[in-house]
Design an enzyme around this catalytic site. Sequence first.
Site, mmCIF file in Angstrom:
data_model
loop_
_atom_site.group_PDB
_atom_site.id
_atom_site.type_symbol
_atom_site.label_atom_id
_atom_site.label_comp_id
_atom_site.label_asym_id
_atom_site.label_seq_id
_atom_site.Cartn_x
_atom_site.Cartn_y
_atom_site.Cartn_z
ATOM 1 N N CYS A 113 0.824 -1.228 0.000
ATOM 2 C CA CYS A 113 0.000 0.000 0.000
ATOM 3 C C CYS A 113 0.850 1.267 0.000
ATOM 4 C CB CYS A 113 -0.927 0.013 1.210
ATOM 5 S SG CYS A 113 -2.031 -1.397 1.233
ATOM 6 N N HIS A 258 -3.764 7.083 2.128
ATOM 7 C CA HIS A 258 -4.030 5.790 1.501
ATOM 8 C C HIS A 258 -5.444 5.363 1.876
ATOM 9 C CE1 HIS A 258 -4.025 1.649 0.474
ATOM 10 N NE2 HIS A 258 -3.941 1.221 1.723
ATOM 11 N N ASN A 288 -10.230 -0.490 -1.417
ATOM 12 C CA ASN A 288 -8.776 -0.328 -1.259
ATOM 13 C C ASN A 288 -8.084 -0.920 -2.486
ATOM 14 O OD1 ASN A 288 -6.069 -0.599 -0.588
ATOM 15 N ND2 ASN A 288 -6.437 -1.381 1.476
HETATM 16 O O1 UT7 Z 1 -4.190 -1.172 3.172
HETATM 17 C C1 UT7 Z 1 -3.806 -1.682 4.394
HETATM 18 C C2 UT7 Z 1 -4.442 -2.983 4.530
HETATM 19 N N1 UT7 Z 1 -5.610 -3.170 5.262
HETATM 20 C C3 UT7 Z 1 -6.151 -2.377 6.207
HETATM 21 O O2 UT7 Z 1 -5.753 -1.295 6.479
HETATM 22 C C4 UT7 Z 1 -7.322 -2.954 6.954
HETATM 23 C C5 UT7 Z 1 -7.232 -2.685 8.410
HETATM 24 N N2 UT7 Z 1 -8.299 -3.326 9.143
HETATM 25 C C6 UT7 Z 1 -9.602 -3.026 9.004
HETATM 26 O O3 UT7 Z 1 -9.965 -2.198 8.185
HETATM 27 C C7 UT7 Z 1 -10.601 -3.695 9.899
HETATM 28 O O4 UT7 Z 1 -9.939 -4.418 10.898
HETATM 29 C C8 UT7 Z 1 -11.591 -4.640 9.161
HETATM 30 C C9 UT7 Z 1 -12.522 -3.840 8.270
HETATM 31 C C10 UT7 Z 1 -10.836 -5.661 8.335
HETATM 32 C C11 UT7 Z 1 -12.460 -5.390 10.161
HETATM 33 O O5 UT7 Z 1 -13.165 -4.478 10.959
HETATM 34 P P1 UT7 Z 1 -13.132 -4.601 12.559
HETATM 35 O O6 UT7 Z 1 -14.035 -3.554 13.057
HETATM 36 O O7 UT7 Z 1 -11.709 -4.585 13.011
HETATM 37 O O8 UT7 Z 1 -13.794 -6.007 12.770
HETATM 38 P P2 UT7 Z 1 -13.191 -7.306 13.497
HETATM 39 O O9 UT7 Z 1 -12.102 -7.904 12.712
HETATM 40 O O10 UT7 Z 1 -12.936 -6.987 14.926
HETATM 41 O O11 UT7 Z 1 -14.441 -8.267 13.414
HETATM 42 C C12 UT7 Z 1 -15.692 -7.955 14.058
HETATM 43 C C13 UT7 Z 1 -16.705 -9.000 13.640
HETATM 44 C C14 UT7 Z 1 -16.183 -10.426 13.763
HETATM 45 O O12 UT7 Z 1 -17.237 -11.243 14.215
HETATM 46 P P3 UT7 Z 1 -17.359 -11.656 15.783
HETATM 47 O O13 UT7 Z 1 -16.076 -12.386 16.090
HETATM 48 O O14 UT7 Z 1 -17.482 -10.364 16.524
HETATM 49 O O15 UT7 Z 1 -18.562 -12.506 15.800
HETATM 50 C C15 UT7 Z 1 -15.831 -10.802 12.347
HETATM 51 O O16 UT7 Z 1 -15.916 -12.179 12.115
HETATM 52 O O17 UT7 Z 1 -17.039 -8.823 12.266
HETATM 53 C C16 UT7 Z 1 -16.907 -10.078 11.580
HETATM 54 N N3 UT7 Z 1 -16.551 -9.804 10.186
HETATM 55 C C17 UT7 Z 1 -17.480 -9.597 9.237
HETATM 56 N N4 UT7 Z 1 -18.817 -9.573 9.296
HETATM 57 C C18 UT7 Z 1 -19.476 -9.313 8.150
HETATM 58 C C19 UT7 Z 1 -15.328 -9.713 9.620
HETATM 59 N N5 UT7 Z 1 -15.438 -9.442 8.313
HETATM 60 C C20 UT7 Z 1 -16.762 -9.361 8.056
HETATM 61 C C21 UT7 Z 1 -17.516 -9.108 6.902
HETATM 62 N N6 UT7 Z 1 -18.866 -9.084 7.005
HETATM 63 N N7 UT7 Z 1 -16.938 -8.850 5.711
#
Ligand code: UT7
Length: 331
Positions: A113, A258, A288
């Site tokens: 990125c 980014h 992204n």
């Molecule tokens: O370019 C650089 C690369 N990437 C990034 O910068 C990404 C950085 N990270 C993020 O943007 C976030 O961490 C995410 C968008 C990937 C995830 O959001 P979050 O608020 O950190 O969610 P989480 O990983 O804590 O997950 C919360 C819940 C989980 O369920 P439980 O365990 O609470 O039941 C996940 O399984 O959301 C669930 N989850 C989803 N639910 C619906 C994870 N992905 C999804 C999804 N749809 N696509």
Amino acid sequence: MRRTVIQGTGFYVPERIVTNDELAGMIDTSDEWIRERTGIVERRWVEEGVTGAEMALRATSMALDEAGMEAGEIDAIILATLSPDHFFPGTGVFLQRELGAGEIPALDIRAQCSGFVYGLSVADAWIRSGQYETILLVGVEIQSTGLDLTDEGRDMAVLFGDGAGAAVLKAADDLQRGVLSTHIHSQGEHAEVLWVDAPSSPRHPLISAEDLAEGRHHPRMVGREVFKHAVSRMPEVVLEALEANGLGTEDIDLLIPHQANLRISQMVQRRLDLPDEKVFNNIERYGNTTAATIPIALAEAVRAGRLHRGDLLCLTAFGSGFTWGSALIRW
Ligand code: UT7
């Protein structure tokens, strides 16, 4: 003493729009979850057969038009991507071939990125040293074909999109304009927090049926870890740049962060105490696109009239590696 100015910008995104609802028909997710957690509404995916080099060429053509230049005037190509068309050679040489740009060097940058900011750092050094006059800098990504479109990969699948952005960089003696500085960093102890495990050359063979069955060829991420580092490293490296130039956050006219997640960009904005009109985001339309987010956003910001001569433009990126960086540019 001379400086690097951005003479032209361009971008290309595939025509195919993939909405959150379309994704929700493939994996266990919802439009509401994606909008709330990431700000993304839709992204673009390439049709089969479209290459990164082709997208890069389209973005380049737009940038050359804006610069009023021909391909033959380019002295070097720097192309940033984490999704090259082939393991080797790099996508840069395919772009060189398609451009018909002469036997100029083509350097691929692998800083994920942060690739565009890393590339800008190299280009600026080449230009200031007098080695080259005109450099084409491109960020291009085809993420869609690598995504794990099962529930296991849903965290990544909803985030990423395809696209290309380009900038034509030129040497200028006008010290009032151009790149003031670039600052780039990495921290390899976090390499596996966001990565693709296979294919991997030390493996025998470099990819096996088991690797494929286990999905090791898909990108994997510990999202919360990436998030935590991204929201501290980007403000930190922006402040590093401002301090090096004797400037403050109030001097920034436009920040292009980014486009990883709208929540990340908003947190960076808050930490730098910038009002909404000083930050450019377009993640809602493209997701992204990794190395392409900044040059696509830059090209759109130019076309939206968001940059004026004399403005202080700040770019910042964070991504897999970890790698991160910033650039300050007097427009
Ligand atoms: O370019 C650089 C690369 N990437 C990034 O910068 C990404 C950085 N990270 C993020 O943007 C976030 O961490 C995410 C968008 C990937 C995830 O959001 P979050 O608020 O950190 O969610 P989480 O990983 O804590 O997950 C919360 C819940 C989980 O369920 P439980 O365990 O609470 O039941 C996940 O399984 O959301 C669930 N989850 C989803 N639910 C619906 C994870 N992905 C999804 C999804 N749809 N696509």
